[in-house]
Design a protein around this motif. Structure first.
Motif, PDB file in Angstrom:
ATOM      1  N   ASP A   1     -32.762  -1.414 -13.993  1.00 25.54           N
ATOM      2  CA  ASP A   1     -33.338  -0.157 -13.542  1.00 25.54           C
ATOM      3  C   ASP A   1     -34.816  -0.311 -13.183  1.00 25.54           C
ATOM      4  OD1 ASP A   1     -30.918   1.108 -13.914  1.00 25.54           O
ATOM      5  OD2 ASP A   1     -31.400   1.772 -15.957  1.00 25.54           O
ATOM      6  N   VAL A   2     -35.510  -1.146 -13.944  1.00 26.12           N
ATOM      7  CA  VAL A   2     -36.920  -1.407 -13.644  1.00 26.12           C
ATOM      8  C   VAL A   2     -37.052  -2.142 -12.313  1.00 26.12           C
ATOM      9  CG1 VAL A   2     -39.008  -2.601 -14.428  1.00 26.12           C
ATOM     10  CG2 VAL A   2     -37.532  -1.437 -16.082  1.00 26.12           C
ATOM     11  N   LEU A   3     -36.189  -3.115 -12.084  1.00 27.97           N
ATOM     12  CA  LEU A   3     -36.217  -3.841 -10.817  1.00 27.97           C
ATOM     13  C   LEU A   3     -35.897  -2.905  -9.651  1.00 27.97           C
ATOM     14  CD1 LEU A   3     -34.362  -7.124 -11.883  1.00 27.97           C
ATOM     15  CD2 LEU A   3     -36.822  -6.787 -11.568  1.00 27.97           C
ATOM     16  N   ALA A   4     -34.912  -2.039  -9.869  1.00 28.32           N
ATOM     17  CA  ALA A   4     -34.558  -1.091  -8.812  1.00 28.32           C
ATOM     18  C   ALA A   4     -35.719  -0.147  -8.505  1.00 28.32           C
ATOM     19  CB  ALA A   4     -33.319  -0.302  -9.216  1.00 28.32           C
ATOM     20  N   ALA A   5     -36.413   0.298  -9.539  1.00 22.42           N
ATOM     21  CA  ALA A   5     -37.558   1.174  -9.336  1.00 22.42           C
ATOM     22  C   ALA A   5     -38.679   0.449  -8.600  1.00 22.42           C
ATOM     23  CB  ALA A   5     -38.055   1.692 -10.681  1.00 22.42           C
ATOM     24  N   ALA A   6     -38.881  -0.837  -8.923  1.00 23.48           N
ATOM     25  CA  ALA A   6     -39.925  -1.611  -8.252  1.00 23.48           C
ATOM     26  C   ALA A   6     -39.618  -1.756  -6.765  1.00 23.48           C
ATOM     27  CB  ALA A   6     -40.058  -2.976  -8.904  1.00 23.48           C
ATOM     28  N   ARG A   7     -38.348  -2.003  -6.447  1.00 26.54           N
ATOM     29  CA  ARG A   7     -37.976  -2.109  -5.033  1.00 26.54           C
ATOM     30  C   ARG A   7     -38.082  -0.758  -4.346  1.00 26.54           C
ATOM     31  NH1 ARG A   7     -33.510  -4.834  -7.547  1.00 26.54           N
ATOM     32  NH2 ARG A   7     -33.845  -7.095  -7.593  1.00 26.54           N
ATOM     33  N   ALA A   8     -37.783   0.314  -5.079  1.00 26.49           N
ATOM     34  CA  ALA A   8     -37.805   1.651  -4.475  1.00 26.49           C
ATOM     35  C   ALA A   8     -39.212   2.062  -4.064  1.00 26.49           C
ATOM     36  CB  ALA A   8     -37.226   2.672  -5.449  1.00 26.49           C
ATOM     37  N   ILE A   9     -40.218   1.571  -4.760  1.00 27.44           N
ATOM     38  CA  ILE A   9     -41.594   1.948  -4.402  1.00 27.44           C
ATOM     39  C   ILE A   9     -42.184   0.997  -3.355  1.00 27.44           C
ATOM     40  CG2 ILE A   9     -42.012   3.012  -6.641  1.00 27.44           C
ATOM     41  CD1 ILE A   9     -43.580   0.532  -7.451  1.00 27.44           C
ATOM     42  N   GLY A  10     -41.344   0.096  -2.855  1.00 29.34           N
ATOM     43  CA  GLY A  10     -41.771  -0.739  -1.741  1.00 29.34           C
ATOM     44  C   GLY A  10     -42.297  -2.110  -2.079  1.00 29.34           C
ATOM     45  N   LEU A  11     -42.108  -2.575  -3.298  1.00 30.36           N
ATOM     46  CA  LEU A  11     -42.563  -3.921  -3.649  1.00 30.36           C
ATOM     47  C   LEU A  11     -41.698  -4.970  -2.966  1.00 30.36           C
ATOM     48  CD1 LEU A  11     -43.345  -3.676  -7.476  1.00 30.36           C
ATOM     49  CD2 LEU A  11     -44.906  -3.441  -5.547  1.00 30.36           C
ATOM     50  N   THR A  12     -42.323  -5.998  -2.445  1.00 30.97           N
ATOM     51  CA  THR A  12     -41.604  -7.107  -1.825  1.00 30.97           C
ATOM     52  C   THR A  12     -40.987  -7.987  -2.917  1.00 30.97           C
ATOM     53  OG1 THR A  12     -43.540  -8.552  -1.817  1.00 30.97           O
ATOM     54  CG2 THR A  12     -43.235  -7.090   0.086  1.00 30.97           C
ATOM     55  N   PRO A  13     -40.018  -8.839  -2.567  1.00 28.20           N
ATOM     56  CA  PRO A  13     -39.447  -9.753  -3.584  1.00 28.20           C
ATOM     57  C   PRO A  13     -40.505 -10.578  -4.296  1.00 28.20           C
ATOM     58  CG  PRO A  13     -38.074  -9.741  -1.624  1.00 28.20           C
ATOM     59  CD  PRO A  13     -39.284  -8.934  -1.286  1.00 28.20           C
ATOM     60  N   ARG A  14     -41.526 -11.013  -3.557  1.00 26.72           N
ATOM     61  CA  ARG A  14     -42.581 -11.798  -4.202  1.00 26.72           C
ATOM     62  C   ARG A  14     -43.359 -10.948  -5.193  1.00 26.72           C
ATOM     63  NH1 ARG A  14     -47.696 -14.795  -1.162  1.00 26.72           N
ATOM     64  NH2 ARG A  14     -48.642 -15.645  -3.070  1.00 26.72           N
ATOM     65  N   GLU A  15     -43.658  -9.706  -4.817  1.00 30.53           N
ATOM     66  CA  GLU A  15     -44.382  -8.814  -5.720  1.00 30.53           C
ATOM     67  C   GLU A  15     -43.539  -8.452  -6.939  1.00 30.53           C
ATOM     68  OE1 GLU A  15     -47.327  -6.386  -2.675  1.00 30.53           O
ATOM     69  OE2 GLU A  15     -45.243  -5.738  -2.910  1.00 30.53           O
ATOM     70  N   VAL A  16     -42.230  -8.284  -6.734  1.00 27.94           N
ATOM     71  CA  VAL A  16     -41.335  -8.021  -7.868  1.00 27.94           C
ATOM     72  C   VAL A  16     -41.378  -9.195  -8.846  1.00 27.94           C
ATOM     73  CG1 VAL A  16     -38.930  -7.729  -8.562  1.00 27.94           C
ATOM     74  CG2 VAL A  16     -39.830  -6.458  -6.600  1.00 27.94           C
ATOM     75  N   LEU A  17     -41.385 -10.413  -8.299  1.00 30.15           N
ATOM     76  CA  LEU A  17     -41.423 -11.605  -9.150  1.00 30.15           C
ATOM     77  C   LEU A  17     -42.730 -11.673  -9.937  1.00 30.15           C
ATOM     78  CD1 LEU A  17     -40.327 -14.384 -10.041  1.00 30.15           C
ATOM     79  CD2 LEU A  17     -41.394 -15.341  -7.979  1.00 30.15           C
ATOM     80  N   LEU A  18     -43.853 -11.472  -9.242  1.00 31.10           N
ATOM     81  CA  LEU A  18     -45.157 -11.658  -9.881  1.00 31.10           C
ATOM     82  C   LEU A  18     -45.568 -10.489 -10.766  1.00 31.10           C
ATOM     83  CD1 LEU A  18     -47.174 -13.197  -6.892  1.00 31.10           C
ATOM     84  CD2 LEU A  18     -46.093 -14.388  -8.806  1.00 31.10           C
ATOM     85  N   ARG A  19     -45.175  -9.272 -10.393  1.00 27.96           N
ATOM     86  CA  ARG A  19     -45.668  -8.085 -11.097  1.00 27.96           C
ATOM     87  C   ARG A  19     -44.657  -7.475 -12.058  1.00 27.96           C
ATOM     88  NH1 ARG A  19     -48.283  -4.330  -6.498  1.00 27.96           N
ATOM     89  NH2 ARG A  19     -48.652  -3.047  -8.362  1.00 27.96           N
ATOM     90  N   VAL A  20     -43.386  -7.887 -11.958  1.00 28.32           N
ATOM     91  CA  VAL A  20     -42.362  -7.312 -12.828  1.00 28.32           C
ATOM     92  C   VAL A  20     -41.653  -8.388 -13.644  1.00 28.32           C
ATOM     93  CG1 VAL A  20     -40.263  -5.916 -12.930  1.00 28.32           C
ATOM     94  CG2 VAL A  20     -42.021  -5.400 -11.223  1.00 28.32           C
ATOM     95  N   ARG A  21     -41.030  -9.328 -12.944  1.00 28.20           N
ATOM     96  CA  ARG A  21     -40.226 -10.329 -13.663  1.00 28.20           C
ATOM     97  C   ARG A  21     -41.074 -11.207 -14.587  1.00 28.20           C
ATOM     98  NH1 ARG A  21     -34.943 -11.043 -12.062  1.00 28.20           N
ATOM     99  NH2 ARG A  21     -34.307 -10.152 -10.048  1.00 28.20           N
ATOM    100  N   LEU A  22     -42.183 -11.724 -14.084  1.00 23.84           N
ATOM    101  CA  LEU A  22     -43.003 -12.619 -14.905  1.00 23.84           C
ATOM    102  C   LEU A  22     -43.619 -11.921 -16.112  1.00 23.84           C
ATOM    103  CD1 LEU A  22     -44.786 -14.892 -12.266  1.00 23.84           C
ATOM    104  CD2 LEU A  22     -42.882 -15.460 -13.771  1.00 23.84           C
TER     105      LEU A  22
END
Length: 384
Positions: free
Chosen positions: A285-306
């Motif tokens: 759900d957190v990943l889905a929310a990150a994508r919903a606000i327009g984060l790119t895959p790289r930004e999802v990796l650096l700002r959410v997953r890591l």
């Protein structure tokens, strides 16, 4: 001050270690006397210091087994530390007495009882320290024991022990071997990380690529170390024969190159598995929310997953770091130097003290790496 008396699942540990220490000090020799460094020594029984240390070990266990009171944990820790110091000083004094009147080549070494008692007392001190400091007790106990040992050694009480005699003869070689060992372990870990990060990213994707990564890193683990290092030496020899210009880059079939490559290969499995698990730790759900606000895959990796997977990621690096320190010892088989060279030289000469000069620093370096990364991960001193 918080005192955490061990729960039922671990309450037997202090008593078991106290019994082990007492049995070792009363039933097994804690010193041996040999005419030289290569001949097995004759066992020598315990003395007054051993009996007192055993009694203190039992007293420390009794303190830990009592009700949860602050003074009990502190008293148990003090008793264990005093027992350790008393036993260590007694071993040094006993070795000096045994060597009196002997030939210069004679050696007084720790016996089986001495090693077991010191190990048990160290474990007992660790349990007592955890009762006082639940999250950092193990590290505190290790530092206290190390400091106490340094004080006793600095007072000259351990100079007659054969291990100290061997160290004085090879102090420069041991220091150089430690530096080489750290270089081998660090280079292996760095290369393994560089290789494992893209493999972990591939493993996140279901499909043939993920299965290929699993098969590759798992397959390396089943190859015996001697076979892998021999294959690397043979492969590098063939490569250098085909491309002699590579020698100008510092590559060689014997030395650090095969040792670093082989060690890094063994580190890939814990790193790939841990890194993939850490990157997948974020809630969907957190990943889905990150994508919903327009984060790119790289930004999802650096700002959410890591950030969310950081504890798991550091834990995998912690495991790999400890393994790299241990596996780098095998570099002595292919002429890479390091502490492994001392271990295998001692094995070739049947010299126990020389083996210990190589093995004990390896254990110390592994414990330091584990404790340092545990503090970084915020997971306490519990082993991975």
């Amino acid at each position: 001050m918080i005192v955490d008396i061990p729960n039922r699942s671990t309450a037997w540990l202090p008593a078991a270690m106290a019994v082990l220490a007492a049995a070792a000090l009363t039933g097994l020799p804690f010193l041996t006397l040999a005419p030289n460094r290569l001949v097995p020594g004759v066992p020598v029984g315990t003395g007054l210091a051993g009996a007192v240390a055993g009694a203190l070990a039992v007293g420390s266990a009794v303190m830990l087994a009592g009700t949860a009171r602050p003074w009990r944990g502190l008293a148990a820790l003090a008793a264990a530390l005093i027992a350790w110091g008393l036993l260590l000083a007694g071993l040094g004094h006993g070795a000096a007495g045994l060597l009196a009147g002997q030939k210069p080549a004679a050696r007084a070494a720790l016996g089986s009882g001495g090693w077991l008692a010191l190990l048990a007392l160290a474990g007992l001190a660790g349990e007592a320290a955890r009762a006082v400091l639940p999250r950092r007790g193990g590290l505190a106990a290790a530092l206290l024991l190390l400091g106490l040992s340094i004080i006793i050694a600095g007072a000259g009480l351990l100079e007659s022990l054969s291990l100290a005699v061997e160290y004085r003869a090879r102090a420069g070689a041991v220091a150089g071997a430690i530096v080489q060992h750290l270089g081998l372990a660090s280079a292996s870990l760095l290369i393994a990380l560089v290789v494992s990060v893209p493999l972990a990213l591939l493993r996140l994707r279901d499909g043939p690529a993920a299965r290929l990564v699993d098969g590759l890193v798992s397959g390396i683990q089943v190859v015996p170390a001697l076979a892998l290092f021999a294959a690397l030496v043979a492969g590098l020899s063939g490569l250098l024969a085909l491309v002699p210009a590579l020698r100008s880059l510092g590559l060689s079939a014997i030395g650090p190159v095969p040792a670093v490559i082989g060690t890094a290969a063994y580190l890939c499995l814990p790193l790939v598995s841990g890194l993939a698990a850490g990157l997948a730790a974020a809630d969907p759900d957190v990943l889905a929310a990150a994508r919903a606000i327009g984060l790119t895959p790289r930004e999802v990796l650096l700002r959410v997953r890591l950030p969310l997977g950081a504890p798991v990621l550091i834990g995998s690096v912690r495991v790999a770091a400890v393994q790299s320190v241990g596996l780098a010892t095998l570099g002595g088989l292919v002429g890479a130097g390091g502490l492994g060279a001392l271990v295998f030289e001692g094995m070739a000469q049947f010299a126990q003290d020389l083996i210990l000069l190589g093995a004990l620093p390896v254990i110390g370096l592994a414990l330091v790496a584990d404790a340092g990364l545990a503090l970084l991960a915020g997971t306490g001193e519990r082993p991975a």
